[in-house]
Write a protein that holds these residues in place. Structure first.
Motif, PDB file in Angstrom:
ATOM      1  N   HIS A 208       0.834  -1.204   0.000  1.00  0.00           N
ATOM      2  CA  HIS A 208       0.000   0.000   0.000  1.00  0.00           C
ATOM      3  C   HIS A 208       0.872   1.259   0.000  1.00  0.00           C
ATOM      4  O   HIS A 208       0.537   2.253  -0.651  1.00  0.00           O
ATOM      5  CB  HIS A 208      -0.913  -0.009   1.226  1.00  0.00           C
ATOM      6  CG  HIS A 208      -2.051   0.950   1.135  1.00  0.00           C
ATOM      7  ND1 HIS A 208      -3.182   0.696   0.392  1.00  0.00           N
ATOM      8  CD2 HIS A 208      -2.241   2.172   1.682  1.00  0.00           C
ATOM      9  CE1 HIS A 208      -4.013   1.717   0.485  1.00  0.00           C
ATOM     10  NE2 HIS A 208      -3.477   2.628   1.262  1.00  0.00           N
ATOM     11  N   GLN A 209       2.002   1.182   0.717  1.00  0.00           N
ATOM     12  CA  GLN A 209       2.879   2.344   0.840  1.00  0.00           C
ATOM     13  C   GLN A 209       3.756   2.531  -0.386  1.00  0.00           C
ATOM     14  O   GLN A 209       4.065   3.661  -0.777  1.00  0.00           O
ATOM     15  CB  GLN A 209       3.765   2.181   2.086  1.00  0.00           C
ATOM     16  CG  GLN A 209       4.663   3.368   2.406  1.00  0.00           C
ATOM     17  CD  GLN A 209       3.893   4.512   3.041  1.00  0.00           C
ATOM     18  OE1 GLN A 209       2.709   4.378   3.322  1.00  0.00           O
ATOM     19  NE2 GLN A 209       4.560   5.626   3.260  1.00  0.00           N
TER      20      GLN A 209
ATOM     21  N   TYR B 214      -2.431   3.243   5.141  1.00  0.00           N
ATOM     22  CA  TYR B 214      -2.895   1.857   5.202  1.00  0.00           C
ATOM     23  C   TYR B 214      -4.413   1.856   5.271  1.00  0.00           C
ATOM     24  O   TYR B 214      -5.043   2.889   5.511  1.00  0.00           O
ATOM     25  CB  TYR B 214      -2.306   1.118   6.404  1.00  0.00           C
ATOM     26  CG  TYR B 214      -2.715   1.687   7.747  1.00  0.00           C
ATOM     27  CD1 TYR B 214      -3.857   1.226   8.402  1.00  0.00           C
ATOM     28  CD2 TYR B 214      -1.957   2.681   8.368  1.00  0.00           C
ATOM     29  CE1 TYR B 214      -4.245   1.747   9.630  1.00  0.00           C
ATOM     30  CE2 TYR B 214      -2.331   3.204   9.590  1.00  0.00           C
ATOM     31  CZ  TYR B 214      -3.474   2.728  10.221  1.00  0.00           C
ATOM     32  OH  TYR B 214      -3.853   3.248  11.429  1.00  0.00           O
ATOM     33  N   GLN B 215      -4.984   0.665   5.051  1.00  0.00           N
ATOM     34  CA  GLN B 215      -6.410   0.457   5.229  1.00  0.00           C
ATOM     35  C   GLN B 215      -6.594  -0.522   6.384  1.00  0.00           C
ATOM     36  O   GLN B 215      -5.967  -1.580   6.403  1.00  0.00           O
ATOM     37  CB  GLN B 215      -7.040  -0.085   3.943  1.00  0.00           C
ATOM     38  CG  GLN B 215      -6.968   0.902   2.790  1.00  0.00           C
ATOM     39  CD  GLN B 215      -7.520   0.348   1.494  1.00  0.00           C
ATOM     40  OE1 GLN B 215      -7.687  -0.864   1.356  1.00  0.00           O
ATOM     41  NE2 GLN B 215      -7.804   1.224   0.548  1.00  0.00           N
ATOM     42  N   ALA B 216      -7.438  -0.169   7.329  1.00  0.00           N
ATOM     43  CA  ALA B 216      -7.572  -0.956   8.554  1.00  0.00           C
ATOM     44  C   ALA B 216      -7.892  -2.421   8.264  1.00  0.00           C
ATOM     45  O   ALA B 216      -7.380  -3.318   8.938  1.00  0.00           O
ATOM     46  CB  ALA B 216      -8.637  -0.340   9.456  1.00  0.00           C
TER      47      ALA B 216
ATOM     48  N   GLY C 299      10.680   4.679   0.430  1.00  0.00           N
ATOM     49  CA  GLY C 299      10.682   3.333   0.984  1.00  0.00           C
ATOM     50  C   GLY C 299      10.125   3.216   2.390  1.00  0.00           C
ATOM     51  O   GLY C 299       9.864   4.200   3.088  1.00  0.00           O
ATOM     52  N   LEU C 300       9.956   1.945   2.831  1.00  0.00           N
ATOM     53  CA  LEU C 300       9.334   1.637   4.113  1.00  0.00           C
ATOM     54  C   LEU C 300      10.182   0.626   4.866  1.00  0.00           C
ATOM     55  O   LEU C 300      10.628  -0.380   4.296  1.00  0.00           O
ATOM     56  CB  LEU C 300       7.932   1.056   3.895  1.00  0.00           C
ATOM     57  CG  LEU C 300       7.089   0.765   5.138  1.00  0.00           C
ATOM     58  CD1 LEU C 300       6.681   2.056   5.834  1.00  0.00           C
ATOM     59  CD2 LEU C 300       5.839  -0.036   4.759  1.00  0.00           C
TER      60      LEU C 300
ATOM     61  N   SER D  50       9.098   5.532   7.836  1.00  0.00           N
ATOM     62  CA  SER D  50       9.244   6.034   6.475  1.00  0.00           C
ATOM     63  C   SER D  50       9.561   7.523   6.532  1.00  0.00           C
ATOM     64  O   SER D  50       9.449   8.160   7.584  1.00  0.00           O
ATOM     65  CB  SER D  50       7.960   5.794   5.679  1.00  0.00           C
ATOM     66  OG  SER D  50       8.082   6.262   4.348  1.00  0.00           O
ATOM     67  N   ARG D  51       9.947   8.070   5.387  1.00  0.00           N
ATOM     68  CA  ARG D  51      10.166   9.516   5.289  1.00  0.00           C
ATOM     69  C   ARG D  51       8.887  10.252   4.884  1.00  0.00           C
ATOM     70  O   ARG D  51       8.844  11.470   4.910  1.00  0.00           O
ATOM     71  CB  ARG D  51      11.275   9.811   4.273  1.00  0.00           C
ATOM     72  CG  ARG D  51      12.653   9.314   4.701  1.00  0.00           C
ATOM     73  CD  ARG D  51      13.723   9.707   3.690  1.00  0.00           C
ATOM     74  NE  ARG D  51      15.039   9.287   4.111  1.00  0.00           N
ATOM     75  CZ  ARG D  51      15.571   8.102   3.824  1.00  0.00           C
ATOM     76  NH1 ARG D  51      14.876   7.215   3.103  1.00  0.00           N
ATOM     77  NH2 ARG D  51      16.785   7.791   4.242  1.00  0.00           N
TER      78      ARG D  51
END
Length: 249
Positions: free
Chosen positions: A66-67, A225-227, A168-169, A219-220
């Motif tokens: 998602h990210q 997100y979706q719950a 990025g994550l 993250s920067r």
């Protein structure tokens, strides 16, 4: 009923693989990877091998995809049964696994087929990656004492942040006792020293103050997100904690 398939002591942990007809209250046929701490490190539904049983890999994959929609290169520290790496196949996945026995078990008992597993300390192997070359970094490493301390320090987070793409994550799978856990607060506070967006997620406990899976994301840019994609995890807000520094060798 359980059937033991493997019980072996490696240099790093006592490792078992067994099959059971019940897991977390569900009937079926399941193959389980377990370390000496009795915590389940990986599980496979033998009737539906493509299914992800544990909540945290489902939630991590949701956060990552998602990210970072254009996900390309992901570095995973800790192979376990190979669930995360298998479900990221088709992308540039690098897996760092310190224990050769775990890497062998992932292939032999859980059908992992990826060819990019590197044996060695995850921090040292991550240091070899080019700056800004990774879309995702996942820390899913456990010893009998929990997440190795050198993978939660300020020095490690600086190293990881330098290897992340600006979009990025960074994701950590950890065990904690919820929002009041001092160790979780310390990890989140330390990570905020290098990445300005940090979110902490927790599964609900069966009993108050019971250890449970938690995730920390950094993250920067704002973390989206979706719950419904978090597989039961909910966001929590730890109190401010101390900074974790590397222990001088």
């Amino acid at each position: 009923m359980q059937r033991l398939l493997l019980h072996q002591q490696s240099r790093y942990s006592e490792i078992s693989v067994y099959e059971t007809d019940e897991l977390y209250g569900e009937r079926g046929l399941f193959r389980v990877l377990q370390f000496a701490s009795e915590a389940v490190q990986g599980a496979m539904d033998m009737n539906r091998p493509e299914r992800i049983i544990l909540e945290y890999p489902r939630a991590m994959l949701h956060l990552l995809q998602h990210q970072v929609p254009l996900l390309d290169r992901v570095f995973i520290i800790g192979q376990g049964a190979g669930t995360l790496a298998s479900h990221l196949s088709g992308r540039g996945v690098i897996v760092a696994e310190i224990d050769p026995l775990v890497a062998e078990i992932s292939r032999t008992y859980f059908g992992y087929t990826g060819d990019s597993v590197r044996i060695g300390d995850g921090r040292s192997l991550l240091e070899e990656e080019k700056l800004g070359s990774l879309d995702g970094i996942i820390i899913d490493a456990f010893s009998e004492q929990g997440t190795p301390a050198h993978l939660t320090s300020l020095g490690f987070f600086r190293l990881a942040a330098e290897r992340l793409d600006p979009e990025g994550l960074l994701l950590l799978n950890v065990f904690g006792r919820g929002a009041d856990d001092a160790w979780m607060a310390a990890i989140a506070t330390t990570l905020r020293e290098v990445l300005n967006e940090v979110r902490v997620f927790s599964l609900p406990p069966e009993l108050p103050h019971e250890p449970r899976n938690m995730m920390i994301a950094g993250s920067r840019k704002p973390i989206q997100y979706q719950a419904h994609g978090l597989a039961g995890f909910a966001e929590v807000e730890p109190r401010p904690g101390y900074i974790i520094h590397d222990i001088p060798s």
